[in-house]
Design an enzyme around this catalytic site. Structure first.
Site, short mmCIF file in Angstrom:
data_model
loop_
_atom_site.label_atom_id
_atom_site.label_comp_id
_atom_site.label_asym_id
_atom_site.label_seq_id
_atom_site.Cartn_x
_atom_site.Cartn_y
_atom_site.Cartn_z
N GLY A 74 1.17 -0.88 0.31
CA GLY A 74 -0.11 -0.19 -0.11
C GLY A 74 1.36 1.52 0.22
O GLY A 74 0.09 2.11 -0.62
N ASP A 95 10.19 -7.48 -1.00
CA ASP A 95 8.97 -7.88 -1.14
C ASP A 95 8.59 -9.00 -0.93
O ASP A 95 9.28 -10.74 -2.81
CB ASP A 95 7.95 -7.59 -1.47
N SER A 102 -7.33 -9.01 -2.92
CA SER A 102 -7.61 -8.26 -1.57
C SER A 102 -6.68 -7.19 -1.25
O SER A 102 -7.06 -5.47 -0.37
CB SER A 102 -7.98 -8.82 -0.23
N ASN A 103 -5.28 -7.23 -2.02
CA ASN A 103 -4.57 -5.78 -2.22
C ASN A 103 -4.49 -4.76 -3.23
O ASN A 103 -4.31 -3.81 -2.79
CB ASN A 103 -2.82 -6.08 -2.79
N ARG A 106 -5.47 -0.85 -2.75
CA ARG A 106 -5.19 0.23 -2.31
C ARG A 106 -3.39 0.00 -2.92
O ARG A 106 -2.71 1.28 -2.55
CB ARG A 106 -4.56 -0.20 -0.69
N LYS A 119 4.74 -9.70 -6.21
CA LYS A 119 4.96 -8.46 -6.26
C LYS A 119 6.48 -7.83 -6.38
O LYS A 119 6.40 -6.62 -7.58
CB LYS A 119 4.59 -8.07 -5.03
N ASP A 163 4.40 -3.42 7.28
CA ASP A 163 3.14 -3.31 8.09
C ASP A 163 3.07 -3.66 9.51
O ASP A 163 2.01 -4.19 10.37
CB ASP A 163 1.80 -3.11 7.18
N ASN A 164 4.81 -4.40 9.67
CA ASN A 164 4.16 -4.94 11.12
C ASN A 164 5.44 -4.56 11.94
O ASN A 164 6.82 -3.99 11.49
CB ASN A 164 5.29 -6.37 10.95
N CYS A 221 -2.93 -4.27 8.90
CA CYS A 221 -4.12 -3.46 8.13
C CYS A 221 -4.76 -4.67 8.34
O CYS A 221 -6.19 -4.25 7.69
CB CYS A 221 -3.43 -2.64 6.80
N CYS A 371 -9.18 -16.76 13.87
CA CYS A 371 -8.87 -15.52 13.81
C CYS A 371 -8.00 -15.57 12.15
O CYS A 371 -9.06 -16.44 11.15
CB CYS A 371 -8.42 -14.30 14.43
#
Length: 413
Positions: A74, A95, A102-103, A106, A119, A163-164, A221, A371
């Site tokens: 993103g 990456d 779902s990417n 964004r 990617k 994002d981590n 996210c 989850c």
């Protein structure tokens, strides 16, 4: 330290040291000018060359620059697109992932036809289409302790679009130890943050966050959601800061934290100071090298024996006539999007707020918690065990692993 709703230090009144730390300041150009511009480059960058602050010398600095972007998602998408368009000569992309549907809301670097593609390969093709005059160096690997030093050493600066928390601390530590500046950004829901961390001139990421949050306290996210266009706003800030650092123009966000509120369309900056007790960049620093395990540092512990059940084992248990209670601790909208047949919804926040809910679960059925990917279910498992349900386990890898290993016909997200 007081923190606001976005988890960052609350605004404070300027102090006497802010003239030295936390105050906007110009810095010398990071990169020396490269070779003379070609006729094709002059045509392409004409509007940028007309800026007196950039000019031909600044454009030659960009041409000579080597920038590494960690993450092609993103934030990495706008960063990479704009750095290529600006004429950064060599762009590295780290990456390990492939493009997922779902990417796409964004991660505008990738398109429908790139689903399933690495990617880094998708990014290289997209950047070549934007500007064939730049060189792209794909690194289709996970950034880790074993390769961070070597990767960073080959570049002038690093842009962090991950994002981590484990990777953020690794990026920070490697950058500090190698003397590299790095541009950081973060997005969640409708809020974004950005800064430039450069220990030679100001604080590092550890000065802002000395310790990572407990697992599950700061949702990713994937768990908390993100407004797609927010990535463009924060990524554009990161790209701008990278260009400023390379060329030496303006006042970069060293010692300042930019906060972006998309719902109110407001931005503000918070002054940051070097932490004198920072273990990495402070005067009494005790950390002299990279940590052995950043996931462990951030509280991500290997699952203990008997804590998890694999998707295949759960499938076989159900097929053999076992009747476990599958407890879904995701949010209601996630449960509506995709669910395991027969699962019962009890969102994690409700479970943690009222542990007595555990007593409502049938005592004669084994509980399997799940989850999305395993982080929230691990916290739920701890609550169940504390309440006496010692037979409970959680699904290794969550529903994403179930979709991957057992039922790929279910919709992903």
């Amino acid at each position: 330290m007081a923190r606001d709703a976005a988890g960052v230090p609350a605004a404070r009144q300027p102090g006497p040291r802010d003239r030295r730390e936390g105050a906007a300041m110009a810095l010398p150009a990071l990169v020396a000018p490269g070779a003379a511009l070609t006729a094709a480059e002059r045509r392409r960058y004409a509007r940028q060359l007309t800026l007196a602050e950039v000019g031909e010398v600044g454009q030659r600095r960009l041409k000579n620059a080597r920038v590494l972007c960690v993450g092609a998602g993103g934030l990495g998408s706008p960063v990479l697109l704009y750095l290529a368009a600006a004429g950064v000569g060599t762009i590295g992309v780290v990456d390990p992932d492939t493009v997922d549907e779902s990417n796409l809301h964004r991660q505008v670097l990738h398109g429908q036809g790139d689903i399933g593609r690495a990617k880094t390969a998708s990014a290289a093709a997209a950047l070549a289409a934007v500007n064939p005059l730049v060189r792209v160096e794909p690194h289709p690997t996970t950034l880790d302790v074993g390769n961070a030093r070597d990767l960073f050493a080959g570049y002038d600066l690093v842009v962090d679009g991950t994002d981590n928390f484990a990777t953020r601390y690794l990026v920070n530590d490697a950058a500090v130890l190698l003397g590299k500046p790095y541009v950081w950004g973060s997005v969640l829901r409708f809020d974004g943050q950005a800064s430039v961390f450069w220990a030679a001139h100001g604080p590092c990421y550890r000065c802002l966050y000395p310790e990572p949050p407990a697992p599950g306290d700061a949702p990713s996210c994937a768990e908390g959601g993100v407004l797609g266009v927010l990535c463009a706003a924060v990524g554009a800030v990161q790209a701008t800061e990278a260009v400023k650092l390379v060329t030496g123009i303006g006042e970069p966000l060293v010692g300042r934290l930019l906060l972006h509120d998309a719902l109110r369309m407001q931005q503000r900056t918070v002054a940051l100071r070097r932490d004198p007790d920072c273990v990495l960049c402070g005067p009494r620093a005790t950390q002299r090298d990279l940590l052995a395990d950043y996931a462990y540092f951030c509280g991500v512990r290997p699952a203990a024996a008997g804590d998890t059940i694999s998707p295949a084992a759960l499938r076989d248990l159900r097929a053999a006539g076992g009747d476990p209670l599958v407890l879904d601790v995701r949010e209601p909208w996630e449960h509506e999007l995709v669910r395991l047949a027969g699962s019962v919804l009890l969102p994690l926040d409700r479970l943690l707020a009222d542990p007595a809910r555990v007593a409502e679960l049938p005592a004669d059925r084994r509980v399997v918690v799940h989850c999305k990917s395993g982080a929230r279910s691990a916290r739920a498992l701890a609550a169940l065990r504390a309440a006496g349900r010692t037979d409970a386990v959680h699904l290794d890898g969550g529903i994403l692993a179930w979709i991957r290993d057992v039922d790929p016909t279910l919709p992903g997200y």
